[in-house]
Design a protein around this motif. Sequence first.
Motif, PDB file in Angstrom:
ATOM      1  N   LEU A  71      43.277  31.826  32.294  1.00  0.00           N
ATOM      2  CA  LEU A  71      44.097  33.006  32.569  1.00  0.00           C
ATOM      3  C   LEU A  71      45.594  32.718  32.556  1.00  0.00           C
ATOM      4  O   LEU A  71      46.400  33.628  32.388  1.00  0.00           O
ATOM      5  N   SER A  72      45.967  31.470  32.745  1.00  0.00           N
ATOM      6  CA  SER A  72      47.397  31.163  32.727  1.00  0.00           C
ATOM      7  C   SER A  72      48.009  31.377  31.341  1.00  0.00           C
ATOM      8  O   SER A  72      49.233  31.459  31.198  1.00  0.00           O
ATOM      9  N   SER A  73      47.154  31.506  30.305  1.00  0.00           N
ATOM     10  CA  SER A  73      47.657  31.738  28.945  1.00  0.00           C
ATOM     11  C   SER A  73      48.014  33.197  28.698  1.00  0.00           C
ATOM     12  O   SER A  73      48.582  33.528  27.656  1.00  0.00           O
ATOM     13  N   VAL A  74      47.686  34.077  29.646  1.00  0.00           N
ATOM     14  CA  VAL A  74      47.952  35.509  29.495  1.00  0.00           C
ATOM     15  C   VAL A  74      49.342  35.824  30.048  1.00  0.00           C
ATOM     16  O   VAL A  74      49.679  35.436  31.179  1.00  0.00           O
ATOM     17  N   LEU A  87      53.714  36.571  34.752  1.00  0.00           N
ATOM     18  CA  LEU A  87      54.623  37.483  35.434  1.00  0.00           C
ATOM     19  C   LEU A  87      54.131  37.801  36.844  1.00  0.00           C
ATOM     20  O   LEU A  87      54.930  38.033  37.751  1.00  0.00           O
ATOM     21  N   TYR A  88      52.825  37.825  37.013  1.00  0.00           N
ATOM     22  CA  TYR A  88      52.244  38.127  38.324  1.00  0.00           C
ATOM     23  C   TYR A  88      52.571  37.041  39.332  1.00  0.00           C
ATOM     24  O   TYR A  88      52.882  37.331  40.499  1.00  0.00           O
ATOM     25  N   ALA A  89      52.496  35.787  38.903  1.00  0.00           N
ATOM     26  CA  ALA A  89      52.722  34.681  39.837  1.00  0.00           C
ATOM     27  C   ALA A  89      53.190  33.445  39.091  1.00  0.00           C
ATOM     28  O   ALA A  89      52.674  33.121  38.020  1.00  0.00           O
ATOM     29  N   ASP A  90      54.160  32.775  39.662  1.00  0.00           N
ATOM     30  CA  ASP A  90      54.628  31.510  39.113  1.00  0.00           C
ATOM     31  C   ASP A  90      53.538  30.460  39.316  1.00  0.00           C
ATOM     32  O   ASP A  90      52.993  30.316  40.405  1.00  0.00           O
ATOM     33  N   GLY A  91      53.196  29.740  38.248  1.00  0.00           N
ATOM     34  CA  GLY A  91      52.143  28.737  38.353  1.00  0.00           C
ATOM     35  C   GLY A  91      50.764  29.341  38.511  1.00  0.00           C
ATOM     36  O   GLY A  91      49.891  28.744  39.152  1.00  0.00           O
ATOM     37  N   TYR A  92      50.544  30.500  37.933  1.00  0.00           N
ATOM     38  CA  TYR A  92      49.268  31.210  38.052  1.00  0.00           C
ATOM     39  C   TYR A  92      48.129  30.305  37.612  1.00  0.00           C
ATOM     40  O   TYR A  92      48.183  29.667  36.559  1.00  0.00           O
ATOM     41  N   ARG A  93      47.062  30.274  38.448  1.00  0.00           N
ATOM     42  CA  ARG A  93      45.860  29.525  38.102  1.00  0.00           C
ATOM     43  C   ARG A  93      44.678  30.466  38.101  1.00  0.00           C
ATOM     44  O   ARG A  93      44.440  31.186  39.079  1.00  0.00           O
ATOM     45  N   GLY A  94      43.931  30.469  37.005  1.00  0.00           N
ATOM     46  CA  GLY A  94      42.767  31.333  36.946  1.00  0.00           C
ATOM     47  C   GLY A  94      41.959  31.075  35.691  1.00  0.00           C
ATOM     48  O   GLY A  94      42.376  30.346  34.787  1.00  0.00           O
ATOM     49  N   HIS A  95      40.788  31.684  35.648  1.00  0.00           N
ATOM     50  CA  HIS A  95      39.882  31.458  34.529  1.00  0.00           C
ATOM     51  C   HIS A  95      39.039  32.705  34.313  1.00  0.00           C
ATOM     52  O   HIS A  95      38.757  33.460  35.260  1.00  0.00           O
ATOM     53  N   ALA A 136      50.255  34.945  50.154  1.00  0.00           N
ATOM     54  CA  ALA A 136      50.006  33.919  49.141  1.00  0.00           C
ATOM     55  C   ALA A 136      50.577  34.336  47.794  1.00  0.00           C
ATOM     56  O   ALA A 136      51.199  33.528  47.083  1.00  0.00           O
ATOM     57  N   ASP A 137      50.381  35.616  47.425  1.00  0.00           N
ATOM     58  CA  ASP A 137      50.938  36.112  46.165  1.00  0.00           C
ATOM     59  C   ASP A 137      52.464  36.078  46.185  1.00  0.00           C
ATOM     60  O   ASP A 137      53.115  35.669  45.212  1.00  0.00           O
ATOM     61  N   ALA A 138      53.046  36.520  47.301  1.00  0.00           N
ATOM     62  CA  ALA A 138      54.509  36.568  47.395  1.00  0.00           C
ATOM     63  C   ALA A 138      55.121  35.176  47.304  1.00  0.00           C
ATOM     64  O   ALA A 138      56.218  34.997  46.757  1.00  0.00           O
ATOM     65  N   ARG A 139      54.427  34.191  47.823  1.00  0.00           N
ATOM     66  CA  ARG A 139      54.940  32.821  47.774  1.00  0.00           C
ATOM     67  C   ARG A 139      54.994  32.264  46.355  1.00  0.00           C
ATOM     68  O   ARG A 139      55.617  31.239  46.115  1.00  0.00           O
ATOM     69  N   ARG A 140      54.352  32.959  45.422  1.00  0.00           N
ATOM     70  CA  ARG A 140      54.350  32.504  44.031  1.00  0.00           C
ATOM     71  C   ARG A 140      55.307  33.313  43.160  1.00  0.00           C
ATOM     72  O   ARG A 140      55.292  33.186  41.940  1.00  0.00           O
ATOM     73  N   VAL A 141      56.142  34.154  43.788  1.00  0.00           N
ATOM     74  CA  VAL A 141      57.077  34.992  43.033  1.00  0.00           C
ATOM     75  C   VAL A 141      58.501  34.469  43.217  1.00  0.00           C
ATOM     76  O   VAL A 141      59.023  34.481  44.343  1.00  0.00           O
ATOM     77  N   PRO A 142      59.151  34.007  42.156  1.00  0.00           N
ATOM     78  CA  PRO A 142      60.531  33.531  42.268  1.00  0.00           C
ATOM     79  C   PRO A 142      61.449  34.613  42.816  1.00  0.00           C
ATOM     80  O   PRO A 142      61.334  35.790  42.457  1.00  0.00           O
ATOM     81  N   VAL A 199      38.336  34.601  37.892  1.00  0.00           N
ATOM     82  CA  VAL A 199      38.850  34.025  39.129  1.00  0.00           C
ATOM     83  C   VAL A 199      40.345  33.821  38.956  1.00  0.00           C
ATOM     84  O   VAL A 199      40.804  33.326  37.930  1.00  0.00           O
ATOM     85  N   GLY A 200      41.105  34.270  39.953  1.00  0.00           N
ATOM     86  CA  GLY A 200      42.559  34.183  39.888  1.00  0.00           C
ATOM     87  C   GLY A 200      43.179  35.258  40.764  1.00  0.00           C
ATOM     88  O   GLY A 200      42.503  36.230  41.140  1.00  0.00           O
ATOM     89  N   PRO A 201      44.449  35.132  41.108  1.00  0.00           N
ATOM     90  CA  PRO A 201      45.117  36.160  41.906  1.00  0.00           C
ATOM     91  C   PRO A 201      45.056  37.529  41.224  1.00  0.00           C
ATOM     92  O   PRO A 201      45.331  37.661  40.033  1.00  0.00           O
ATOM     93  N   GLY A 202      44.657  38.538  41.993  1.00  0.00           N
ATOM     94  CA  GLY A 202      44.678  39.913  41.495  1.00  0.00           C
ATOM     95  C   GLY A 202      43.545  40.315  40.582  1.00  0.00           C
ATOM     96  O   GLY A 202      43.519  41.455  40.095  1.00  0.00           O
ATOM     97  N   VAL A 203      42.551  39.457  40.354  1.00  0.00           N
ATOM     98  CA  VAL A 203      41.532  39.802  39.354  1.00  0.00           C
ATOM     99  C   VAL A 203      40.515  40.809  39.861  1.00  0.00           C
ATOM    100  O   VAL A 203      39.736  41.358  39.069  1.00  0.00           O
ATOM    101  N   GLY A 204      40.505  41.074  41.165  1.00  0.00           N
ATOM    102  CA  GLY A 204      39.569  42.060  41.678  1.00  0.00           C
ATOM    103  C   GLY A 204      39.719  43.410  41.000  1.00  0.00           C
ATOM    104  O   GLY A 204      38.742  44.143  40.820  1.00  0.00           O
ATOM    105  N   GLU A 205      40.944  43.744  40.598  1.00  0.00           N
ATOM    106  CA  GLU A 205      41.181  45.029  39.948  1.00  0.00           C
ATOM    107  C   GLU A 205      40.763  45.025  38.479  1.00  0.00           C
ATOM    108  O   GLU A 205      40.807  46.061  37.817  1.00  0.00           O
TER     109      GLU A 205
END
Length: 476
Positions: free
Chosen positions: A395-398, A403-411, A65-71, A429-435
Amino acid sequence: MTETESIAYDVVVLGAGPVGENVADRTRAAGLSTAVVESERVGGECSYWACMPSKALLRPVIARADARRVPGLSHLVQGALDVPAVLAHRDHEASNWRDDGQVAWLEGIGADLYRGHGRLAGPRTVTVTGPEGEHRVLTARHAVAVCTGSRAQLPGLPGLAEVNPWTSREATSAQSVPGRLIVVGGGVVATEMATVWQALGSRVTVLVRGKGLLSRMEPFAGELVARTLTEAGTDVRLGTSVESVRREGGTVVAVTGSGDRLEADEILFATGRAPRTDDIGLDTVGLEPGSWLSVDDTLRVRGSEWLYGVGDVNHRALLTHQGKYQARIAGEAIAARAAGVPLLETDPWGAHAATADHAAVPQVVFTDPEAAAVGLSLAEAERAGRRVRAVDVDLSSVAGAGLYADGYRGHARMIVDLDSEILLGVTFVGPGVGELIHSASVAVAGEVPVSRLWHAVPSYPTISEVWLRLLEAYRG
């Protein structure tokens, strides 16, 4: 060996999951002789049917899912996952359901392992019935620690017994992908397993009695997870109860409260947990069989001088990492009492007090997107009568998120206590936020003032720059 053998130890531990292992580790490190009793596999639920296999199943799903958001990369990962490879990796991470390595570790710390069913038989006494019917009596000079964990709780639905439903165990250990899967529940197990099996090719329907997913987190977390599941093809139905289930041939038929008839190959019930205390002899020490154990902050059962309830059995926080945290506290408290320490450090944040269970419990849900939280939600803080302010950032404002993902959605949200200006809770909430969540755990557990957090400079351009955005929003 005689038919009934009696052996004395300083400490007897019931249950050899991560919690029991950690109690044994701490008591052995203090020089106490320790016996551990296990009726299934050393390593417990986490190693074979929960944390390890579930995360092994989720990792390729989330990575794709993450890779699919990387140009430049997305076009290479549009195909289906290699299901046999995913399941084989899961089997490996679950040690192929063999506990040799865990047994070797337990033996390496000098604890004695007894396989079989352990039951209390009065104060400081445990009887063990072994796999060949042999009996042993273990006595504890100082403590017995109940670390038997929890099991899936199934509802009393008509026809359920005949359906042979999945619980979290079957969902994490299945050897093939069901063509159609109904998931009943909206919590962590339900959302993670819906994420897995949908990505592996199952047609998934999620039935949630309540108003949203992940109801114990901030509402926006469940809303974003539900949105992504729906976009991936999962049928998420809120406000939907199951009234009955049955099998017709090889097909599961579930009837909802609104009268809808749903068909599937398997049905997973992820509707809560119950303590594994129903057949461990609690009645012999004046406690109710099958009950959660009420404990103080040293994890000692209230009203007892020698019995401890550690991990899921005390219902404080049904999470492996919190159980291991409790085990470290309990092990050191047992050792201190055995050494005759007159006053334990039981003040808040003392060495023998499980304070984090009240104030700073972290959790990560490994869905797409990930959801992570620590401490109180806004609703919980308000119910507790705290004067608080919720600070929200998209989170999309960060820069790091883009850079992490195109069209990043999170809060992101932090809850600030306005009287002390410390954080009571944080949710991402968002891709990669567990870390990100451990930084929040440090801030909440450490009661770091907002004024001091302002000087903890996040690296640019990382997603952790959300901390700066949250603080800027708070300062205005």
